[in-house]
Design an enzyme around this catalytic site. Structure first.
Site, PDB file in Angstrom:
ATOM      1  N   ARG A  88       0.807  -1.217   0.000  1.00  0.00           N
ATOM      2  CA  ARG A  88       0.000   0.000   0.000  1.00  0.00           C
ATOM      3  C   ARG A  88       0.844   1.274   0.000  1.00  0.00           C
ATOM      4  NH1 ARG A  88      -2.282  -3.763  -1.047  1.00  0.00           N
ATOM      5  NH2 ARG A  88      -4.236  -4.618  -0.256  1.00  0.00           N
ATOM      6  N   SER A 116     -11.170   0.032   3.298  1.00  0.00           N
ATOM      7  CA  SER A 116     -10.446  -0.161   4.552  1.00  0.00           C
ATOM      8  C   SER A 116      -9.941   1.168   5.099  1.00  0.00           C
ATOM      9  CB  SER A 116      -9.265  -1.102   4.349  1.00  0.00           C
ATOM     10  OG  SER A 116      -9.710  -2.384   3.968  1.00  0.00           O
ATOM     11  N   GLU A 151      -5.250   4.587   6.147  1.00  0.00           N
ATOM     12  CA  GLU A 151      -5.125   4.359   4.714  1.00  0.00           C
ATOM     13  C   GLU A 151      -5.818   5.456   3.909  1.00  0.00           C
ATOM     14  OE1 GLU A 151      -6.482   0.707   1.917  1.00  0.00           O
ATOM     15  OE2 GLU A 151      -4.996   0.225   3.450  1.00  0.00           O
TER      16      GLU A 151
END
Length: 286
Positions: free
Chosen positions: A161, A211, A282
Site C-alpha cells: 500500500r 479499509s 489508509e
C-alpha cells in the site's frame, strides 16, 4: 448552493455532503499543468475518483483548490500483452479490458473501486495481488519541476500500500502494464468468483471508502479487533463501523466528515487498548 460553488458530494465515495469554491477537472496534461499552479496561499487537494478521502469540512473556500483527475487521460489501449491506461480510467474497466483481450494478472483486483491513478498511487491490492505486479512504467507530472516524467516500476518503489509517489506533489498521468496471456473464459470466471467473494464480505450496500487502516503489524486485522471489541455496528452520527466488516466505516445516513473522524478516534482507542497499536490511516483527510 450559491453560484460558483462545486458540490463534492458525488466526488467522494463516502458521499459526505461538501462544497468547494474552486474545483478543476483537467482532461489533458496541459490542463493539469495549469490546474497545478494555484494562487498564492492556496492549498491543492487531489481527487481521483474520491475513493480514499475523508472530507472533514462541509465548505472549502477559495483558500483550497481541488483538482479532480477523473477526466484525466481516461483512455485504455491494449496492444498485445501491454495495456496502457490513463489516470482517470476506472480500475474496473482496465480489468475488464485485459480480460476481454485474454490477458491474466488483474483478476484479484476486479471490483476494487477507484481510478488507475489512485491504484498506482497507493499500490492497490487484494487476495495476494498488487497493482504493481503487472506495472512496467508510470508517467507522472511533477509540478515543482514542471516536467512529465516516465518512471520504471523500480523507480516507483512499490510495497504494501505504498509507493514513491506518496508524500510528493507528483500527479500520475498514465500507467503501462505487461500481462501474461491466458484463457479468456477462465479469466472471466475468476473475476466473477472474486466479485462474488468481495460482495459477500464487504458493505457494498452503503457508501464507504474501503479499509480505514493499513494492516497492523503484530496484531490481527483491524476488522477482527473491532469484532473482538464488540464494535461492529458502532455509530456516531451518520458514520458507522460496518456490521459486515469491522475494518470499514460506512455512511449509514447523513454522515459528516466530523462523524467519520470521531469513529476513527474510537477505533484508535480500541486498538491501543487491545493491542497497543494504531496502524497507519489508509485514507487521506482533507
Amino acid at each position: 448552493m450559491d453560484d460558483g460553488w462545486t458540490s463534492l458530494t458525488e466526488l467522494n465515495s463516502y458521499r459526505v455532503e461538501a462544497y468547494a469554491a474552486c474545483c478543476l477537472f483537467p482532461a489533458t496534461v496541459e490542463e493539469l499543468r495549469e490546474a497545478m499552479r494555484p494562487a498564492a496561499g492556496q492549498a491543492v487537494h487531489m481527487l481521483g475518483h474520491g475513493c480514499n478521502v475523508i472530507l472533514a469540512s462541509k465548505y472549502y473556500d477559495a483558500r483550497h483548490r481541488f483538482v479532480c483527475t477523473r477526466r484525466l487521460e481516461p483512455g485504455i489501449v491494449v496492444d498485445g500483452r501491454e495495456v496502457r491506461a490513463g489516470a482517470g480510467a476506472r480500475l474496473r474497466d482496465v480489468c475488464r479490458a485485459a480480460a476481454r483481450a485474454g490477458l491474466t494478472g488483474l483478476e484479484c483486483l476486479w471490483d476494487i473501486p477507484g481510478s488507475v491513478g489512485g491504484a498506482a498511487f497507493m499500490n492497490a491490492g487484494a487476495y495476494g495481488t498488487s497493482f504493481y505486479d503487472g506495472v512496467v512504467s508510470v508517467e507522472a507530472y511533477e509540478p515543482g519541476a514542471d516536467r512529465l516524467r516516465t518512471l520504471s516500476r523500480q523507480d516507483c518503489r512499490p510495497a504494501y500500500r505504498t509507493t514513491a509517489f506518496q508524500g510528493t506533489d507528483a500527479v500520475i498521468v498514465s500507467v503501462r502494464l505487461r500481462l501474461a496471456p491466458g484463457d479468456r473464459a477462465a479469466i472471466l470466471a475468476e473475476m466473477g468468483r472474486i466479485g462474488k467473494l468481495r460482495r459477500s464480505k464487504l458493505p457494498y450496500d452503503l457508501p464507504s471508502a474501503g479499509s480505514v487502516f493499513r494492516r497492523p503489524e503484530g496484531a490481527p486485522p483491524v476488522g477482527v479487533i473491532m469484532e473482538e471489541a464488540g464494535l461492529k455496528g458502532f455509530r456516531i452520527g451518520g458514520a458507522q463501523i460496518s456490521p459486515r466488516h469491522g475494518g470499514i466505516i460506512v455512511n449509514a445516513g447523513g454522515a459528516t466528515g466530523e462523524d467519520i473522524l470521531a469513529v476513527i478516534t474510537k477505533m484508535h482507542e480500541v486498538m491501543l487498548c487491545y493491542y497497543n497499536t494504531v496502524p497507519k490511516l489508509e485514507q487521506i483527510i482533507i
